[in-house]
Motif scaffolding. Structure first.
Motif, short mmCIF file in Angstrom:
data_model
loop_
_atom_site.label_atom_id
_atom_site.label_comp_id
_atom_site.label_asym_id
_atom_site.label_seq_id
_atom_site.Cartn_x
_atom_site.Cartn_y
_atom_site.Cartn_z
N LEU A 52 0.83 -1.20 0.00
CA LEU A 52 0.00 0.00 0.00
C LEU A 52 0.86 1.25 0.00
CD1 LEU A 52 -2.87 1.13 0.13
CD2 LEU A 52 -2.69 1.09 2.61
N TYR A 90 -8.96 8.97 4.23
CA TYR A 90 -8.79 7.75 5.03
C TYR A 90 -7.73 7.88 6.12
CZ TYR A 90 -11.73 5.64 1.55
OH TYR A 90 -12.79 5.37 0.72
N VAL A 101 -6.64 -9.03 -1.89
CA VAL A 101 -6.85 -8.17 -0.75
C VAL A 101 -7.91 -8.76 0.18
CG1 VAL A 101 -7.48 -5.84 0.00
CG2 VAL A 101 -6.16 -6.16 -2.08
N TRP A 102 -8.78 -9.58 -0.38
CA TRP A 102 -9.85 -10.11 0.48
C TRP A 102 -9.78 -11.63 0.51
CZ3 TRP A 102 -10.20 -8.77 -4.52
CH2 TRP A 102 -10.83 -9.67 -5.41
N ASN A 155 -14.12 -8.06 6.18
CA ASN A 155 -13.10 -8.64 5.33
C ASN A 155 -13.27 -8.26 3.88
OD1 ASN A 155 -11.44 -10.01 7.10
ND2 ASN A 155 -12.93 -11.65 7.36
N PRO A 158 -12.82 -6.29 0.42
CA PRO A 158 -11.60 -5.63 -0.04
C PRO A 158 -11.59 -4.15 0.33
CG PRO A 158 -13.00 -6.23 -1.90
CD PRO A 158 -13.55 -6.92 -0.72
N ARG A 167 -10.81 -3.68 4.13
CA ARG A 167 -9.40 -3.94 4.45
C ARG A 167 -8.54 -2.79 3.97
NH1 ARG A 167 -6.10 -8.90 3.19
NH2 ARG A 167 -4.92 -8.15 4.97
N LEU A 168 -8.82 -2.35 2.76
CA LEU A 168 -8.04 -1.27 2.19
C LEU A 168 -8.21 0.02 2.98
CD1 LEU A 168 -6.15 -0.78 -0.09
CD2 LEU A 168 -8.08 -0.44 -1.62
N GLU A 169 -9.44 0.33 3.34
CA GLU A 169 -9.69 1.55 4.11
C GLU A 169 -9.01 1.48 5.47
OE1 GLU A 169 -13.89 2.07 4.24
OE2 GLU A 169 -14.07 2.60 2.14
N ALA A 181 -6.33 -0.22 6.21
CA ALA A 181 -4.89 -0.08 5.99
C ALA A 181 -4.53 1.37 5.68
CB ALA A 181 -4.44 -0.99 4.85
N LEU A 182 -5.37 2.04 4.93
CA LEU A 182 -5.11 3.46 4.63
C LEU A 182 -5.18 4.31 5.90
CD1 LEU A 182 -7.11 3.81 1.31
CD2 LEU A 182 -4.66 4.22 1.57
#
Lengths: 214, 205
Positions: A149, A168, A211-212, B5, B7, B10-12, B14-15
């Motif tokens: 990331l 975010y 990612v999932w 879980n 995507p 998870r991405l948010e 991590a951000l």
């Protein structure tokens, strides 16, 4: 040029001072700091602003600029400018929103000044060594997701990276971001909506994982 | 609807944690306040003296003359004692690249050019470090091509290879940590030690 009621006024705008329209929002967590500003205590106000928002602004600078020395320099310049602009803060936005409007301006000024060098850097260097590719179909663990990331956020263009970080990393609403960026909330939301799939595809391309959990 | 879980979630998440390990360098708030104090002192010193002295005009005029004489004496003493500790002035860094013709300012240069990185101002300890592709290629004082003229320190670096060159000017009231060879680590170590840093970049094509 937007004529919406939500159009942000740039920090330091003289129109904010004229007419004595100083106010404080009831929902502003920094109401006490705004009170110090209006009471003519800029030094005390700055100290509180640095204590409360210094680390968040620094994280934004680091991830947006991706250069430790430059981020440190710009971070310091941001708070110097905040102090110089304190008398122009009229309290229409939350203090934190105003702080990040200044931060965003200074960061983007720094980005512009090195833009040519940055373009050559992307062609010239391959600083990121790719992670070992896991078996196809494996879920990416959190640490590898984080490393990928960091690299993928760095590959976003500056404008898109900024909205991702404000949304975010810093947790601003789209309305607050509209004040910071002087753009419409819908425009910013669309930009974020485009960025997330880009990030996901970039992460998966770098790691070969997903990612999932399938 | 997003689940934990998904995507996007998870991405948010991590951000939201991006850069959570970063912290501003130690002492940064004191440095900001010090800059502002210096600015205030420079702007307001003459007026502040007048405002606290309830003396008649005639005595103020005499006082002003004495103050001017004292200022001249201080300047003279300053030239006579150049090795005395320097008062902190803002650190500045300027880069020029020299070709066959006159030196030109800019952010790009060509192979064979000579870069002149000049640091001015700052506190008692000052250094100029030069990196190519994040690896140290020159460190002043000490390297060949270093020139220290009191108020200015210049590093001359021949640009033999293409790439991105980063020039760091550093200053501190205490000795600077020596560079170890890596731009990221050296910059972080200097900042952690309380140094003020300025940086410029030059691209050699």
């Amino acid at each position: 040029m937007s004529s919406s009621n939500t159009r942000a006024r740039a920090p330091g705008d003289a129109n904010l001072v004229a007419g004595g329209e100083a106010s404080v929002r009831a929902d502003d967590p920094d109401r006490d700091v705004v009170g110090l500003i209006h009471a003519g205590e800029p030094g005390d106000a700055l100290r509180l602003i640095m204590q409360r928002h210094g680390t968040a602004v620094y994280r934004y600078c680091r991830e947006q600029l991706r250069d430790i020395a430059l981020a440190n320099d710009v971070h310091q310049q941001i708070f110097l400018q905040i102090y110089r602009a304190l008398t122009s803060f009229a309290g229409r936005s939350k203090l934190r929103t105003w702080v990040f409007a200044i931060a965003r301006h200074r960061v983007h000024d720094a980005v512009k000044s090195r833009k040519r060098a940055q373009a050559h850097l992307e062609d010239d260097e391959d600083a990121d060594t790719p992670d070992p590719t896991p078996e196809p179909g494996d879920r990416i663990d959190d640490e590898r997701l984080k490393q990928a990331l960091i690299a993928c956020v760095g590959e976003l263009d500056d404008v898109m990276r900024s909205v991702i970080l404000l949304r975010y990393q810093q947790g601003f609403t789209f309305e607050e971001m509209a004040e910071i960026c002087n753009e419409k909330p819908g425009t910013l939301q669309a930009r974020v909506t485009r960025a997330l799939p880009l990030l996901r595809r970039c992460i998966e391309a770098r790691t070969g994982g997903k990612v999932w959990t399938p | 609807m997003d689940t934990l879980n998904s995507p996007t979630s998870r991405l948010e998440n991590a951000l939201a944690q991006l850069g959570a390990e970063h912290a501003p360098p130690a002492g940064w708030q004191d440095r900001v306040l010090a800059v502002l104090r210096t600015e205030r002192a420079v702007r307001s010193a003459p007026a502040s003296l007048r405002s606290i002295l309830p003396w008649p005009r005639a005595k103020l005029a005499v006082f002003d003359a004495l103050l001017m004489a004292a200022a001249v004496a201080c300047i003279a003493l300053g030239f006579a004692h150049r090795d005395a500790p320097r008062p902190a002035r803002p650190l500045e860094l300027a880069i020029a690249s020299e070709r066959a013709g006159p030196a030109m300012r800019g952010s790009s240069a060509q192979i064979g050019d000579i870069a002149h990185a000049t640091a001015r101002g700052g506190a008692d300890y000052r250094a100029v470090w030069v990196y190519r592709r994040d690896r140290l290629v020159a460190a002043c004082p000490g390297a060949p091509g270093c020139h220290d003229a009191g108020d200015a320190m210049t590093a001359e670096v021949a640009l033999h290879a293409p790439g991105r060159y980063v020039f760091l000017a550093l200053t501190s009231a205490s000795p600077l940590p020596p560079p170890g060879g890596s731009y990221d680590r050296d910059a972080a170590a200097a900042l952690a030690a309380g140094a003020t840093v300025r940086s410029e970049t030059l691209v050699v094509e």
